[in-house]
Write a protein that holds these residues in place. Structure first.
Motif, PDB file in Angstrom:
ATOM      1  N   GLU A   8       8.470  -3.969  -1.930  1.00  0.00           N
ATOM      2  CA  GLU A   8       7.322  -3.094  -1.724  1.00  0.00           C
ATOM      3  C   GLU A   8       6.101  -3.901  -1.317  1.00  0.00           C
ATOM      4  O   GLU A   8       5.917  -5.045  -1.727  1.00  0.00           O
ATOM      5  CB  GLU A   8       7.042  -2.258  -2.967  1.00  0.00           C
ATOM      6  CG  GLU A   8       6.522  -3.004  -4.160  1.00  0.00           C
ATOM      7  CD  GLU A   8       6.300  -2.097  -5.357  1.00  0.00           C
ATOM      8  OE1 GLU A   8       6.407  -0.868  -5.217  1.00  0.00           O
ATOM      9  OE2 GLU A   8       6.022  -2.638  -6.427  1.00  0.00           O
ATOM     10  N   TRP A  11       0.015  -3.035  -0.754  1.00  0.00           N
ATOM     11  CA  TRP A  11      -0.676  -1.755  -0.665  1.00  0.00           C
ATOM     12  C   TRP A  11       0.025  -0.720  -1.544  1.00  0.00           C
ATOM     13  O   TRP A  11      -0.613   0.003  -2.291  1.00  0.00           O
ATOM     14  CB  TRP A  11      -0.726  -1.290   0.791  1.00  0.00           C
ATOM     15  CG  TRP A  11      -1.367   0.055   0.953  1.00  0.00           C
ATOM     16  CD1 TRP A  11      -0.736   1.242   1.136  1.00  0.00           C
ATOM     17  CD2 TRP A  11      -2.757   0.354   0.920  1.00  0.00           C
ATOM     18  NE1 TRP A  11      -1.642   2.266   1.230  1.00  0.00           N
ATOM     19  CE2 TRP A  11      -2.900   1.746   1.101  1.00  0.00           C
ATOM     20  CE3 TRP A  11      -3.910  -0.415   0.755  1.00  0.00           C
ATOM     21  CZ2 TRP A  11      -4.142   2.375   1.126  1.00  0.00           C
ATOM     22  CZ3 TRP A  11      -5.134   0.224   0.788  1.00  0.00           C
ATOM     23  CH2 TRP A  11      -5.241   1.597   0.964  1.00  0.00           C
ATOM     24  N   HIS A  12       1.347  -0.676  -1.432  1.00  0.00           N
ATOM     25  CA  HIS A  12       2.111   0.290  -2.219  1.00  0.00           C
ATOM     26  C   HIS A  12       1.994  -0.021  -3.714  1.00  0.00           C
ATOM     27  O   HIS A  12       1.776   0.869  -4.529  1.00  0.00           O
ATOM     28  CB  HIS A  12       3.577   0.307  -1.786  1.00  0.00           C
ATOM     29  CG  HIS A  12       4.349   1.430  -2.394  1.00  0.00           C
ATOM     30  ND1 HIS A  12       5.065   1.285  -3.559  1.00  0.00           N
ATOM     31  CD2 HIS A  12       4.487   2.726  -2.017  1.00  0.00           C
ATOM     32  CE1 HIS A  12       5.621   2.443  -3.873  1.00  0.00           C
ATOM     33  NE2 HIS A  12       5.288   3.331  -2.957  1.00  0.00           N
ATOM     34  N   ARG A  13       2.122  -1.277  -4.075  1.00  0.00           N
ATOM     35  CA  ARG A  13       2.097  -1.666  -5.485  1.00  0.00           C
ATOM     36  C   ARG A  13       0.730  -1.471  -6.117  1.00  0.00           C
ATOM     37  O   ARG A  13       0.622  -0.980  -7.237  1.00  0.00           O
ATOM     38  CB  ARG A  13       2.520  -3.126  -5.638  1.00  0.00           C
ATOM     39  CG  ARG A  13       2.575  -3.562  -7.110  1.00  0.00           C
ATOM     40  CD  ARG A  13       2.949  -5.005  -7.327  1.00  0.00           C
ATOM     41  NE  ARG A  13       4.066  -5.404  -6.508  1.00  0.00           N
ATOM     42  CZ  ARG A  13       4.236  -6.642  -6.045  1.00  0.00           C
ATOM     43  NH1 ARG A  13       3.373  -7.583  -6.326  1.00  0.00           N
ATOM     44  NH2 ARG A  13       5.276  -6.939  -5.299  1.00  0.00           N
ATOM     45  N   VAL A  16      -0.959   2.721  -3.853  1.00  0.00           N
ATOM     46  CA  VAL A  16      -0.183   3.964  -3.872  1.00  0.00           C
ATOM     47  C   VAL A  16       0.382   4.242  -5.266  1.00  0.00           C
ATOM     48  O   VAL A  16       0.250   5.368  -5.773  1.00  0.00           O
ATOM     49  CB  VAL A  16       0.939   3.931  -2.808  1.00  0.00           C
ATOM     50  CG1 VAL A  16       1.817   5.167  -2.903  1.00  0.00           C
ATOM     51  CG2 VAL A  16       0.338   3.804  -1.413  1.00  0.00           C
ATOM     52  N   LYS A  17       0.989   3.254  -5.892  1.00  0.00           N
ATOM     53  CA  LYS A  17       1.588   3.470  -7.213  1.00  0.00           C
ATOM     54  C   LYS A  17       0.579   3.955  -8.260  1.00  0.00           C
ATOM     55  O   LYS A  17       0.866   4.891  -8.995  1.00  0.00           O
ATOM     56  CB  LYS A  17       2.305   2.203  -7.705  1.00  0.00           C
ATOM     57  CG  LYS A  17       3.720   2.091  -7.237  1.00  0.00           C
ATOM     58  CD  LYS A  17       4.363   0.856  -7.849  1.00  0.00           C
ATOM     59  CE  LYS A  17       5.787   1.149  -8.198  1.00  0.00           C
ATOM     60  NZ  LYS A  17       6.452  -0.034  -8.756  1.00  0.00           N
TER      61      LYS A  17
END
Length: 166
Positions: A8, A11-13, A16-17
């Motif tokens: 991942e 940005w996602h970690r 987003v998460k």
């Protein structure tokens, strides 16, 4: 069939998460977008070392989602560094003040050498920068809110909630 393992993105970690986690806990997309907007605005406040406390105070006062607010406040730190002198220069122009030679490294060195003398030398220009921020912050908050809300709503639609049919 199992999908291949993917790494991942940061940005996602880190973005987003936390947003998904707050949505899963029942925070509405509108409240998330408000927290994002105030986090960004607080994050570019033109006085170094004050943004976390400012974000905390705004979040408590306005009952905003602190985890999301703080994530976005920290995320815009490079923007704060890039705009801090712009706020102060705009303040000089707004108030017709004399141009004061400035640089972030010089100001930090002077602050740590003698905080009281630093305030005497740079307090007014800091105040000028804060006034410009106060004038621009409502526009920034509205802009970020209206840009982020559709993205958060779209993310909300794609979340699988346990024990719900949506």
């Amino acid at each position: 069939m199992n999908a291949p393992v993917q790494h991942e993105s940061l940005w996602h970690r880190w973005v987003v998460k936390p947003v998904v986690a707050q949505l899963k806990q029942g925070t509405t997309p509108s409240k998330i977008a408000q927290a994002i907007a105030f986090g960004v605005a607080a994050g570019v406040f033109p006085l170094l070392g004050t943004t976390t406390v400012l974000g905390l105070a705004l979040g408590v006062w306005l009952k905003l989602n602190q985890p999301v607010l703080q994530v976005f406040l920290q995320l815009v730190y490079p923007v704060q560094l890039a705009t801090i002198l712009l706020f102060m220069r705009a303040g000089e122009s707004l108030f017709g003040a004399e141009h004061v030679p400035l640089s972030i490294p010089m100001m930090m060195e002077r602050f740590f050498a003698d905080p009281m003398q630093f305030l005497a030398d740079f307090g007014m220009i800091g105040l000028y920068g804060v006034v410009v921020w106060l004038l621009l912050a409502p526009l920034l908050i509205a802009l970020v809110y209206f840009i982020s809300r559709p993205f958060v709503e779209k993310l909300h639609k794609h979340i699988r909630f346990p024990h719900h049919d949506t």
